[in-house]
Write a protein that holds these residues in place. Structure first.
Motif, mmCIF file in Angstrom:
data_model
loop_
_atom_site.group_PDB
_atom_site.id
_atom_site.type_symbol
_atom_site.label_atom_id
_atom_site.label_comp_id
_atom_site.label_asym_id
_atom_site.label_seq_id
_atom_site.Cartn_x
_atom_site.Cartn_y
_atom_site.Cartn_z
ATOM 1 N N PHE A 33 -11.196 24.497 -67.884
ATOM 2 C CA PHE A 33 -12.333 24.817 -67.032
ATOM 3 C C PHE A 33 -12.757 26.271 -67.044
ATOM 4 O O PHE A 33 -13.762 26.621 -66.444
ATOM 5 C CB PHE A 33 -12.082 24.352 -65.598
ATOM 6 C CG PHE A 33 -12.414 22.894 -65.384
ATOM 7 C CD1 PHE A 33 -12.419 21.992 -66.420
ATOM 8 C CD2 PHE A 33 -12.721 22.422 -64.126
ATOM 9 C CE1 PHE A 33 -12.723 20.658 -66.223
ATOM 10 C CE2 PHE A 33 -13.033 21.089 -63.901
ATOM 11 C CZ PHE A 33 -13.034 20.213 -64.961
ATOM 12 N N THR A 34 -12.032 27.142 -67.704
ATOM 13 C CA THR A 34 -12.474 28.535 -67.779
ATOM 14 C C THR A 34 -12.863 28.906 -69.202
ATOM 15 O O THR A 34 -12.901 30.078 -69.554
ATOM 16 C CB THR A 34 -11.367 29.483 -67.278
ATOM 17 O OG1 THR A 34 -10.191 29.265 -68.060
ATOM 18 C CG2 THR A 34 -11.062 29.239 -65.805
ATOM 19 N N ASN A 35 -13.154 27.898 -70.013
ATOM 20 C CA ASN A 35 -13.518 28.117 -71.406
ATOM 21 C C ASN A 35 -14.896 27.560 -71.693
ATOM 22 O O ASN A 35 -15.319 26.581 -71.099
ATOM 23 C CB ASN A 35 -12.510 27.418 -72.331
ATOM 24 C CG ASN A 35 -11.137 28.014 -72.213
ATOM 25 O OD1 ASN A 35 -10.905 29.105 -72.679
ATOM 26 N ND2 ASN A 35 -10.230 27.310 -71.558
ATOM 27 N N SER A 36 -15.556 28.201 -72.631
ATOM 28 C CA SER A 36 -16.824 27.701 -73.147
ATOM 29 C C SER A 36 -16.693 27.648 -74.662
ATOM 30 O O SER A 36 -16.064 28.523 -75.266
ATOM 31 C CB SER A 36 -17.970 28.632 -72.745
ATOM 32 O OG SER A 36 -19.179 28.147 -73.267
ATOM 33 N N MET A 37 -17.244 26.625 -75.254
ATOM 34 C CA MET A 37 -17.155 26.478 -76.702
ATOM 35 C C MET A 37 -18.550 26.401 -77.315
ATOM 36 O O MET A 37 -18.937 25.386 -77.877
ATOM 37 C CB MET A 37 -16.321 25.240 -77.050
ATOM 38 C CG MET A 37 -14.885 25.344 -76.612
ATOM 39 S SD MET A 37 -13.831 23.964 -77.132
ATOM 40 C CE MET A 37 -14.352 22.665 -76.020
ATOM 41 N N PRO A 38 -19.325 27.484 -77.183
ATOM 42 C CA PRO A 38 -20.658 27.459 -77.772
ATOM 43 C C PRO A 38 -20.544 27.314 -79.286
ATOM 44 O O PRO A 38 -19.630 27.841 -79.904
ATOM 45 C CB PRO A 38 -21.250 28.811 -77.383
ATOM 46 C CG PRO A 38 -20.089 29.679 -77.110
ATOM 47 C CD PRO A 38 -18.992 28.789 -76.622
ATOM 48 N N GLY A 39 -21.414 26.544 -79.840
ATOM 49 C CA GLY A 39 -21.400 26.348 -81.282
ATOM 50 C C GLY A 39 -20.481 25.242 -81.759
ATOM 51 O O GLY A 39 -20.429 24.965 -82.959
ATOM 52 N N ILE A 40 -19.754 24.588 -80.844
ATOM 53 C CA ILE A 40 -18.839 23.534 -81.293
ATOM 54 C C ILE A 40 -19.599 22.385 -81.951
ATOM 55 O O ILE A 40 -19.131 21.797 -82.915
ATOM 56 C CB ILE A 40 -17.922 23.016 -80.161
ATOM 57 C CG1 ILE A 40 -16.824 22.125 -80.771
ATOM 58 C CG2 ILE A 40 -18.708 22.310 -79.083
ATOM 59 C CD1 ILE A 40 -15.726 21.733 -79.842
ATOM 60 N N GLU A 41 -20.804 22.111 -81.472
ATOM 61 C CA GLU A 41 -21.577 21.015 -82.075
ATOM 62 C C GLU A 41 -21.807 21.253 -83.562
ATOM 63 O O GLU A 41 -21.781 20.315 -84.355
ATOM 64 C CB GLU A 41 -22.921 20.842 -81.364
ATOM 65 C CG GLU A 41 -22.799 20.212 -80.001
ATOM 66 C CD GLU A 41 -24.135 20.115 -79.301
ATOM 67 O OE1 GLU A 41 -24.556 18.979 -79.028
ATOM 68 O OE2 GLU A 41 -24.743 21.159 -79.032
ATOM 69 N N ASP A 42 -22.007 22.508 -83.943
ATOM 70 C CA ASP A 42 -22.242 22.831 -85.351
ATOM 71 C C ASP A 42 -21.017 22.558 -86.217
ATOM 72 O O ASP A 42 -21.131 22.396 -87.425
ATOM 73 C CB ASP A 42 -22.648 24.292 -85.507
ATOM 74 C CG ASP A 42 -24.012 24.580 -84.917
ATOM 75 O OD1 ASP A 42 -24.856 23.661 -84.845
ATOM 76 O OD2 ASP A 42 -24.244 25.744 -84.527
ATOM 77 N N LEU A 43 -19.837 22.520 -85.609
ATOM 78 C CA LEU A 43 -18.590 22.317 -86.348
ATOM 79 C C LEU A 43 -18.165 20.855 -86.425
ATOM 80 O O LEU A 43 -17.319 20.501 -87.237
ATOM 81 C CB LEU A 43 -17.473 23.135 -85.697
ATOM 82 C CG LEU A 43 -17.720 24.641 -85.586
ATOM 83 C CD1 LEU A 43 -16.615 25.294 -84.767
ATOM 84 C CD2 LEU A 43 -17.837 25.272 -86.955
ATOM 85 N N LEU A 44 -18.740 20.020 -85.579
ATOM 86 C CA LEU A 44 -18.336 18.612 -85.509
ATOM 87 C C LEU A 44 -19.124 17.761 -86.489
ATOM 88 O O LEU A 44 -20.295 18.049 -86.770
ATOM 89 C CB LEU A 44 -18.549 18.085 -84.086
ATOM 90 C CG LEU A 44 -17.672 18.713 -83.018
ATOM 91 C CD1 LEU A 44 -18.130 18.268 -81.634
ATOM 92 C CD2 LEU A 44 -16.213 18.363 -83.239
#
Length: 119
Positions: A33-44
Motif C-alpha cells: 500500500f505504500t508503493n506505486s508501479m507506474p509503467g507496469i502496464e508497459d512491461l506486462l
C-alpha cells in the motif's frame, strides 16, 4: 512466473484476538500500500494488468490452517494471485490479556509477507 518485476515486503500484527488472517492482511497491506508501479502496464504481456501474476508468500507463526486465503487474494486488485504459507513470523506476549478484545491468551501474532509481482 516467467519474470519477477517487483518484490515488496511487509509485516503485520494482530495484538489482540489472535487472528492469523488479520495479521496476514496487515502484512500484505504493509507490503503493497505504500508503493506505486507506474509503467507496469508497459512491461506486462498485452499491456494488461490482468496478465500480472502476484505470488503472496506469508510466514505464519501458528494457525496456518485458519488463514482465509480468499481474504488475502481480495487485497490484490489485478492479476492472478497465489498464496503460499510457510512457518515463520513470531508469537510474543502483548503483555496483557483483554477479554473484551476477544483474546484467547496474551499472545500477539506477527506475520511476514513477501509479494512478488510479474508475469
Amino acid at each position: 512466473m516467467e519474470k519477477i518485476l517487483f518484490i515488496q515486503t511487509g509485516f503485520g500484527v494482530d495484538v489482540h484476538g489472535q487472528d492469523i488472517t488479520k495479521a496476514a492482511i496487515r502484512a500484505v497491506r504493509n507490503a503493497i500500500f505504500t508503493n506505486s508501479m507506474p509503467g507496469i502496464e508497459d512491461l506486462l504481456p498485452g499491456k494488461d494488468l490482468n496478465n500480472m501474476i502476484v505470488n503472496v508468500k506469508l510466514a505464519l507463526p501458528t494457525d496456518a490452517e485458519l488463514l482465509d486465503e480468499e481474504a488475502i487474494r481480495a487485497i490484490i486488485p489485478y492479476g492472478t494471485v497465489t498464496v503460499e504459507t510457510m512457518p515463520g513470523g513470531m508469537l510474543t506476549t502483548s503483555g496483557i490479556f483483554l477479554a473484551d478484545k476477544a483474546d484467547k491468551n496474551d499472545l500477539m501474532y506477527i506475520v511476514n509477507a513477501s509479494v512478488e509481482t510479474g508475469f
